[in-house]
Design a protein around this motif. Sequence first.
Motif, PDB file in Angstrom:
ATOM      1  N   ASP A  36       0.827  -1.211   0.000  1.00 34.20           N
ATOM      2  CA  ASP A  36       0.000   0.000   0.000  1.00 34.20           C
ATOM      3  C   ASP A  36       0.857   1.254   0.000  1.00 34.20           C
ATOM      4  N   GLU A  73       0.488   4.002  -2.793  1.00 30.10           N
ATOM      5  CA  GLU A  73       0.053   5.347  -2.446  1.00 30.10           C
ATOM      6  C   GLU A  73       1.109   6.411  -2.756  1.00 30.10           C
ATOM      7  N   ARG A 108      -6.021  -0.745  -4.575  1.00 31.56           N
ATOM      8  CA  ARG A 108      -6.176  -0.579  -3.142  1.00 31.56           C
ATOM      9  C   ARG A 108      -5.491  -1.647  -2.315  1.00 31.56           C
ATOM     10  N   GLU A 157     -11.501  -2.048  -0.958  1.00 31.27           N
ATOM     11  CA  GLU A 157     -11.669  -1.607  -2.346  1.00 31.27           C
ATOM     12  C   GLU A 157     -11.992  -0.120  -2.341  1.00 31.27           C
ATOM     13  N   TRP A 158     -11.730   0.526  -3.444  1.00 30.24           N
ATOM     14  CA  TRP A 158     -12.154   1.919  -3.587  1.00 30.24           C
ATOM     15  C   TRP A 158     -13.678   1.966  -3.508  1.00 30.24           C
TER      16      TRP A 158
END
Length: 130
Positions: free
Chosen positions: A7, A11, A47, A52-53
């Motif tokens: 992540d 990100e 994600r 999940e988004w």
Amino acid sequence: MNFNYTDRITEAPKFDASNMPRRDEWTDELAFSAVVWLNDCRVWMYRGAWAEWPVEDIEMCVPMSPEELMHKRKSILKHSSQMESAPYLGNDSRLFWQRAEDRNRATSRLYDALGLASYEAMEAFKEYHI
């Protein structure tokens, strides 16, 4: 939000420019080409296995067949972070690949419920605006 290793990478995208000539070596043509390329470049984030988004934030969804989902599982299992069970902060005892598959299948069911095409699974992405 709790981030695992993947992540953090997702990100905070980083770009490897190790093969590019130094700026003082650029020709006008190379500089122009770099600007044109960068203006057309897109970075897509996913994600991870844990969440999940929200559907309203998904900007691109890639459908997967059963064979492609199996290929994704095998790829996850080959990654060095999967040699031991991936740490998860919470009560979910499933392995990383199980969470990823379940998330991808849930996204597909959501799109199906919205009246869109039905697939085995779907990987959702959101654009990272540079």
